[in-house]
Write an enzyme that holds these catalytic residues in place. Structure first.
Site, PDB file in Angstrom:
ATOM      1  N   SER A  52      52.902  32.547  37.016  1.00 42.93           N
ATOM      2  CA  SER A  52      51.569  32.605  36.398  1.00 42.93           C
ATOM      3  C   SER A  52      50.441  33.008  37.346  1.00 42.93           C
ATOM      4  O   SER A  52      49.341  33.313  36.885  1.00 42.93           O
ATOM      5  CB  SER A  52      51.218  31.258  35.752  1.00 42.93           C
ATOM      6  OG  SER A  52      51.902  31.103  34.536  1.00 42.93           O
ATOM      7  N   LYS A  55      48.825  36.248  36.546  1.00 41.93           N
ATOM      8  CA  LYS A  55      47.845  36.385  35.465  1.00 41.93           C
ATOM      9  C   LYS A  55      46.462  36.787  35.977  1.00 41.93           C
ATOM     10  O   LYS A  55      45.727  37.497  35.278  1.00 41.93           O
ATOM     11  CB  LYS A  55      47.754  35.076  34.675  1.00 41.93           C
ATOM     12  CG  LYS A  55      49.016  34.736  33.911  1.00 41.93           C
ATOM     13  CD  LYS A  55      48.959  33.337  33.306  1.00 41.93           C
ATOM     14  CE  LYS A  55      50.252  32.994  32.577  1.00 41.93           C
ATOM     15  NZ  LYS A  55      50.275  31.605  32.076  1.00 41.93           N
ATOM     16  N   TYR A 180      55.401  41.949  31.153  1.00 41.33           N
ATOM     17  CA  TYR A 180      54.965  40.594  31.529  1.00 41.33           C
ATOM     18  C   TYR A 180      56.025  39.890  32.378  1.00 41.33           C
ATOM     19  O   TYR A 180      55.713  39.271  33.400  1.00 41.33           O
ATOM     20  CB  TYR A 180      54.669  39.794  30.263  1.00 41.33           C
ATOM     21  CG  TYR A 180      54.249  38.369  30.526  1.00 41.33           C
ATOM     22  CD1 TYR A 180      52.975  38.070  30.994  1.00 41.33           C
ATOM     23  CD2 TYR A 180      55.131  37.311  30.301  1.00 41.33           C
ATOM     24  CE1 TYR A 180      52.585  36.758  31.235  1.00 41.33           C
ATOM     25  CE2 TYR A 180      54.755  36.003  30.535  1.00 41.33           C
ATOM     26  CZ  TYR A 180      53.475  35.732  31.007  1.00 41.33           C
ATOM     27  OH  TYR A 180      53.092  34.439  31.263  1.00 41.33           O
ATOM     28  N   TYR A 232      46.360  25.036  34.748  1.00 40.80           N
ATOM     29  CA  TYR A 232      46.833  24.594  33.446  1.00 40.80           C
ATOM     30  C   TYR A 232      45.906  23.521  32.896  1.00 40.80           C
ATOM     31  O   TYR A 232      44.689  23.589  33.093  1.00 40.80           O
ATOM     32  CB  TYR A 232      48.288  24.115  33.530  1.00 40.80           C
ATOM     33  CG  TYR A 232      49.236  25.156  34.086  1.00 40.80           C
ATOM     34  CD1 TYR A 232      49.282  26.440  33.551  1.00 40.80           C
ATOM     35  CD2 TYR A 232      50.096  24.872  35.150  1.00 40.80           C
ATOM     36  CE1 TYR A 232      50.150  27.397  34.042  1.00 40.80           C
ATOM     37  CE2 TYR A 232      50.968  25.831  35.643  1.00 40.80           C
ATOM     38  CZ  TYR A 232      50.983  27.090  35.098  1.00 40.80           C
ATOM     39  OH  TYR A 232      51.840  28.032  35.604  1.00 40.80           O
ATOM     40  N   VAL A 250      54.721  28.393  38.113  1.00 37.26           N
ATOM     41  CA  VAL A 250      55.811  27.422  38.025  1.00 37.26           C
ATOM     42  C   VAL A 250      56.896  27.647  39.066  1.00 37.26           C
ATOM     43  O   VAL A 250      57.844  26.863  39.153  1.00 37.26           O
ATOM     44  CB  VAL A 250      56.431  27.392  36.613  1.00 37.26           C
ATOM     45  CG1 VAL A 250      55.421  26.879  35.601  1.00 37.26           C
ATOM     46  CG2 VAL A 250      56.964  28.758  36.215  1.00 37.26           C
TER      47      VAL A 250
END
Length: 302
Positions: A52, A55, A180, A232, A250
């Site tokens: 992540s 992102k 992705y 998160y 993660v």
């Protein structure tokens, strides 16, 4: 580092992507970078996938490709208290667009906005952008992790189809999902993370050459999302305890940045209950307290 590493014992390796279970739970490294100086501790040569953390990179590239108006017509700017892979939250929104680009649904929409005439061209542009940000042309995709993610992508695939059915995600679902997965499967080191953080904190400028890589406005947007959504649904408590703009993944990756152009890269795979690196979070909280690094501290306010 030695005093903080036991915090990793409270965490567990991510299991929903089987390849991530191959990580060494004892791995722990940190790099702090400012200007041309690196401070390193622990296993900083270990490589890990971005997950992540990617992102923030894809968001920066999409903003440069499409502009703010187009990107934020498809994805919101608000934090969420829901898990990063929630689909339930989308059903509550009218229109059904993701609340922010840091949750999986939002990141998938952002990925669909990246320019390219093919999936190969798009991920090639993403890698080239990473090479520029890190100064490391050897950065590449971990095919083993990507293959593992493809076999266990049903939830993200469901998010894509839900978003497509509501007209939020345009284009081919499988093509978007493949890009992705590849962006999440890019291999990096703590040094690479720290350099990206330094550029974001330095208003988009390369700290060594002064050359602008990101427009200052986009660097500001990325930093803001890191504060409000980067950890998160633990982003609020992390902002209070550490006050360092950060983005986690993660894999155990953790990227931080400070307004003076300091970048921080941390890797420790065991995750806490929110999906953030257990030892990485403890390390940044400890550094912030010891050196007064919070952007909300009186001495760090502009």
């Amino acid at each position: 580092m030695n005093a903080i590493q036991p915090a990793s014992k409270s965490g567990t390796l991510a299991s929903y992507i089987p390849a991530l279970l191959d990580a060494d739970p004892e791995a722990f490294g940190c790099v702090i970078y400012k200007g041309e100086s690196f401070i390193e501790a622990g296993r900083t040569k270990d490589r890990f996938t971005l997950q992540s953390v990617s992102k923030i990179v894809s968001l920066a590239l999409a903003l440069m490709d499409q502009g703010e108006e187009q990107v934020f017509s498809r994805v919101g700017m608000e934090p969420t208290g829901n898990p990063f892979h929630t689909i339930q939250a989308l059903e509550k929104e009218k229109p059904s667009k993701p609340l922010n680009p840091m949750i999986n649904a939002g990141a998938l929409v952002v990925t669909s906005l990246l320019e390219g005439n093919s999936g190969e061209e798009t991920i090639g542009r993403f890698l080239a952008f990473l090479h520029e940000l890190t100064g490391n042309p050897s950065i590449h995709i971990c095919e083993k992790t990507a293959a593992s993610e493809r076999k266990h992508a049903d939830l993200n695939r469901s998010l894509c189809y839900f978003l497509k059915s509501h007209g939020v995600l345009k284009g081919d679902v499988e093509g978007t999902l493949d890009i992705y997965i590849n962006q999440c499967s890019v291999l990096m080191t703590c040094r690479d993370l720290a350099r990206i953080g330094s550029i974001i904190g330095n208003e988009g400028r390369d700290p060594e050459t002064g050359r602008g890589i990101l427009p200052p406005r986009i660097a500001k947007i990325i930093t803001t999302f890191m504060v409000t959504c980067g950890m998160y649904n633990a982003s609020g408590s992390f902002a209070i305890k550490a006050g360092i703009p950060a983005k986690s993944g993660v894999s155990g990756a953790l990227l931080g940045c400070l307004p003076d152009g300091t970048g921080i890269g941390v890797y420790s795979p065991p995750l806490d209950e929110k999906g953030n690196s257990a030892a990485g979070v403890r390390l940044l909280e400890t550094l912030s307290e010891k050196y007064d690094l919070s952007i909300f501290s009186s001495q760090n306010r502009v």
